[in-house]
Design a protein around this motif. Structure first.
Motif, PDB file in Angstrom:
ATOM      1  N   UNK A  69       0.831  -1.210   0.000  1.00  0.00           N
ATOM      2  CA  UNK A  69       0.000   0.000   0.000  1.00  0.00           C
ATOM      3  C   UNK A  69       0.866   1.261   0.000  1.00  0.00           C
ATOM      4  N   UNK A  70       1.908   1.259   0.836  1.00  0.00           N
ATOM      5  CA  UNK A  70       2.800   2.420   0.907  1.00  0.00           C
ATOM      6  C   UNK A  70       3.518   2.655  -0.416  1.00  0.00           C
ATOM      7  N   UNK A  71       3.928   1.570  -1.055  1.00  0.00           N
ATOM      8  CA  UNK A  71       4.669   1.714  -2.310  1.00  0.00           C
ATOM      9  C   UNK A  71       3.816   2.384  -3.377  1.00  0.00           C
ATOM     10  N   UNK A  72       2.526   2.098  -3.403  1.00  0.00           N
ATOM     11  CA  UNK A  72       1.654   2.717  -4.401  1.00  0.00           C
ATOM     12  C   UNK A  72       1.522   4.221  -4.185  1.00  0.00           C
ATOM     13  N   UNK A  73       1.579   4.650  -2.925  1.00  0.00           N
ATOM     14  CA  UNK A  73       1.379   6.058  -2.596  1.00  0.00           C
ATOM     15  C   UNK A  73       2.683   6.847  -2.479  1.00  0.00           C
ATOM     16  N   UNK A  74       3.773   6.158  -2.131  1.00  0.00           N
ATOM     17  CA  UNK A  74       5.044   6.841  -1.861  1.00  0.00           C
ATOM     18  C   UNK A  74       6.161   6.112  -2.621  1.00  0.00           C
ATOM     19  N   UNK A  75       6.374   6.490  -3.853  1.00  0.00           N
ATOM     20  CA  UNK A  75       7.278   5.744  -4.729  1.00  0.00           C
ATOM     21  C   UNK A  75       8.740   5.827  -4.320  1.00  0.00           C
ATOM     22  N   UNK A  76       9.126   6.881  -3.596  1.00  0.00           N
ATOM     23  CA  UNK A  76      10.541   7.046  -3.238  1.00  0.00           C
ATOM     24  C   UNK A  76      10.847   6.615  -1.809  1.00  0.00           C
ATOM     25  N   UNK A  77       9.867   6.112  -1.107  1.00  0.00           N
ATOM     26  CA  UNK A  77      10.049   5.699   0.281  1.00  0.00           C
ATOM     27  C   UNK A  77      10.804   4.368   0.361  1.00  0.00           C
ATOM     28  N   UNK A  78      11.819   4.307   1.231  1.00  0.00           N
ATOM     29  CA  UNK A  78      12.498   3.045   1.476  1.00  0.00           C
ATOM     30  C   UNK A  78      11.646   2.201   2.420  1.00  0.00           C
ATOM     31  N   UNK A  79      11.384   0.957   2.055  1.00  0.00           N
ATOM     32  CA  UNK A  79      10.503   0.109   2.854  1.00  0.00           C
ATOM     33  C   UNK A  79      11.202  -1.216   3.152  1.00  0.00           C
ATOM     34  N   UNK A  80      11.394  -1.506   4.441  1.00  0.00           N
ATOM     35  CA  UNK A  80      12.046  -2.744   4.848  1.00  0.00           C
ATOM     36  C   UNK A  80      11.116  -3.540   5.752  1.00  0.00           C
ATOM     37  N   UNK A  81      10.812  -4.769   5.339  1.00  0.00           N
ATOM     38  CA  UNK A  81       9.997  -5.678   6.143  1.00  0.00           C
ATOM     39  C   UNK A  81      10.930  -6.639   6.882  1.00  0.00           C
ATOM     40  N   UNK A  82      10.740  -6.758   8.187  1.00  0.00           N
ATOM     41  CA  UNK A  82      11.537  -7.660   9.009  1.00  0.00           C
ATOM     42  C   UNK A  82      10.680  -8.838   9.460  1.00  0.00           C
ATOM     43  N   UNK A  83      11.293 -10.011   9.528  1.00  0.00           N
ATOM     44  CA  UNK A  83      10.543 -11.215   9.877  1.00  0.00           C
ATOM     45  C   UNK A  83      11.382 -12.132  10.761  1.00  0.00           C
ATOM     46  N   UNK A  84      10.705 -12.911  11.577  1.00  0.00           N
ATOM     47  CA  UNK A  84      11.390 -13.916  12.401  1.00  0.00           C
ATOM     48  C   UNK A  84      11.867 -15.080  11.543  1.00  0.00           C
ATOM     49  N   UNK A  85      11.105 -15.395  10.503  1.00  0.00           N
ATOM     50  CA  UNK A  85      11.417 -16.538   9.642  1.00  0.00           C
ATOM     51  C   UNK A  85      11.374 -16.109   8.176  1.00  0.00           C
ATOM     52  N   UNK A  86      12.172 -16.773   7.352  1.00  0.00           N
ATOM     53  CA  UNK A  86      12.211 -16.478   5.921  1.00  0.00           C
ATOM     54  C   UNK A  86      11.027 -17.146   5.233  1.00  0.00           C
ATOM     55  N   UNK A  87      10.132 -16.351   4.661  1.00  0.00           N
ATOM     56  CA  UNK A  87       8.937 -16.868   4.006  1.00  0.00           C
ATOM     57  C   UNK A  87       8.976 -16.465   2.534  1.00  0.00           C
ATOM     58  N   UNK A  88       9.305 -17.382   1.634  1.00  0.00           N
ATOM     59  CA  UNK A  88       9.447 -17.048   0.214  1.00  0.00           C
ATOM     60  C   UNK A  88       8.225 -16.369  -0.383  1.00  0.00           C
ATOM     61  N   UNK A  89       7.034 -16.820  -0.012  1.00  0.00           N
ATOM     62  CA  UNK A  89       5.816 -16.255  -0.593  1.00  0.00           C
ATOM     63  C   UNK A  89       5.701 -14.765  -0.307  1.00  0.00           C
ATOM     64  N   UNK A  90       6.097 -14.365   0.886  1.00  0.00           N
ATOM     65  CA  UNK A  90       6.042 -12.942   1.243  1.00  0.00           C
ATOM     66  C   UNK A  90       7.056 -12.140   0.444  1.00  0.00           C
ATOM     67  N   UNK A  91       8.240 -12.691   0.276  1.00  0.00           N
ATOM     68  CA  UNK A  91       9.264 -12.010  -0.507  1.00  0.00           C
ATOM     69  C   UNK A  91       8.820 -11.845  -1.958  1.00  0.00           C
ATOM     70  N   UNK A  92       8.194 -12.867  -2.505  1.00  0.00           N
ATOM     71  CA  UNK A  92       7.711 -12.799  -3.883  1.00  0.00           C
ATOM     72  C   UNK A  92       6.675 -11.695  -4.052  1.00  0.00           C
ATOM     73  N   UNK A  93       5.762 -11.614  -3.120  1.00  0.00           N
ATOM     74  CA  UNK A  93       4.713 -10.593  -3.202  1.00  0.00           C
ATOM     75  C   UNK A  93       5.296  -9.185  -3.110  1.00  0.00           C
ATOM     76  N   UNK A  94       6.335  -9.030  -2.303  1.00  0.00           N
ATOM     77  CA  UNK A  94       6.952  -7.713  -2.152  1.00  0.00           C
ATOM     78  C   UNK A  94       7.669  -7.267  -3.412  1.00  0.00           C
ATOM     79  N   UNK A  95       8.328  -8.203  -4.078  1.00  0.00           N
ATOM     80  CA  UNK A  95       9.249  -7.815  -5.141  1.00  0.00           C
ATOM     81  C   UNK A  95       8.821  -8.190  -6.554  1.00  0.00           C
ATOM     82  N   UNK A  96       7.740  -8.933  -6.692  1.00  0.00           N
ATOM     83  CA  UNK A  96       7.414  -9.456  -8.020  1.00  0.00           C
ATOM     84  C   UNK A  96       7.062  -8.367  -9.026  1.00  0.00           C
ATOM     85  N   UNK A  97       6.619  -7.212  -8.535  1.00  0.00           N
ATOM     86  CA  UNK A  97       6.278  -6.133  -9.454  1.00  0.00           C
ATOM     87  C   UNK A  97       7.510  -5.366  -9.932  1.00  0.00           C
TER      88      UNK A  97
END
Length: 218
Positions: A69-97
């Protein structure tokens, strides 16, 4: 830089605040719920946002949804998601576009001195940061793809370091080789993955996304 911290755990928020301020950054806010993020970003105008992956109300993938949601509204904002475990599906959704300035790391990764600062600086400059553990998992899962199988062991290691946000110089220092050697490996990776000859930064992002997006065709 100005950073907004979002995590429902008080101890994590405090820890991130200490880590960020200790490395010279200004924490412009510490939030405990996803619903507070959009108004805070609009008001505070941070350079970067650090998001926990799992937060209320559903305790599932709130961090990814907020990031998109933030990426659609703020194209120059740096966005870092932190997780306890590595979840490929989440990474794909973040970067596939193919969006720049978005990253996904394990919380344990940022405990290395200055790793969080390096990641955020890379994101704010338009780079992409990916948890190396995910690269390895996705590569093994996609071993049938000829392009992926064509990478040498060293090339795979270099790709993992690219995913961490390291520059050619940083990779050279990590692997104890020359910068020219790293540049050669990177060029070979681009060629073997048959990436379009766009800008260098775009090819770096596409090299990482190639692994993440293969799941759609496996």
């Amino acid at each position: 830089m100005r950073v907004l911290v979002v995590d429902d755990q008080l101890i994590t928020r405090v820890g991130l605040h200490q880590l960020l301020t200790g490395e010279g950054h200004e924490v412009v806010g510490m939030l405990d719920h996803p619903g507070k993020v959009a108004p805070a970003v609009s008001k505070q105008r941070p350079d970067a946002v650090v998001l926990d992956l799992v937060m209320p109300p559903d305790f599932s993938d709130e961090g990814v949804r907020i990031a998109l949601d933030l990426r659609r509204e703020h194209t120059r904002l740096g966005i870092l998601v932190l997780s306890e475990h590595a979840i490929p599906e989440c990474a794909e959704r973040l970067l596939k576009s193919g969006e720049k300035g978005t990253g996904y790391l394990l919380k344990e990764r940022i405990m290395v001195p200055h790793q969080l600062s390096r990641a955020l600086l890379h994101l704010v400059s338009g780079g992409t940061v990916m948890e190396p553990e995910l690269i390895g998992d996705l590569m093994r899962a996609r071993g049938r793809d000829e392009r992926l199988a064509g990478l040498s062991g060293t090339e795979r290691e270099v790709l993992g370091l690219l995913a961490e946000g390291l520059t050619d110089k940083g990779i050279a220092e990590r692997l104890y080789v020359s910068k020219n050697t790293v540049s050669t490996h990177v060029s070979h990776i681009f060629d073997k993955l048959d990436l379009p000859r766009s800008s260098l930064d775009n090819r770096r992002v596409l090299a990482i996304l190639t692994y993440l997006q293969r799941s759609e065709t496996d």
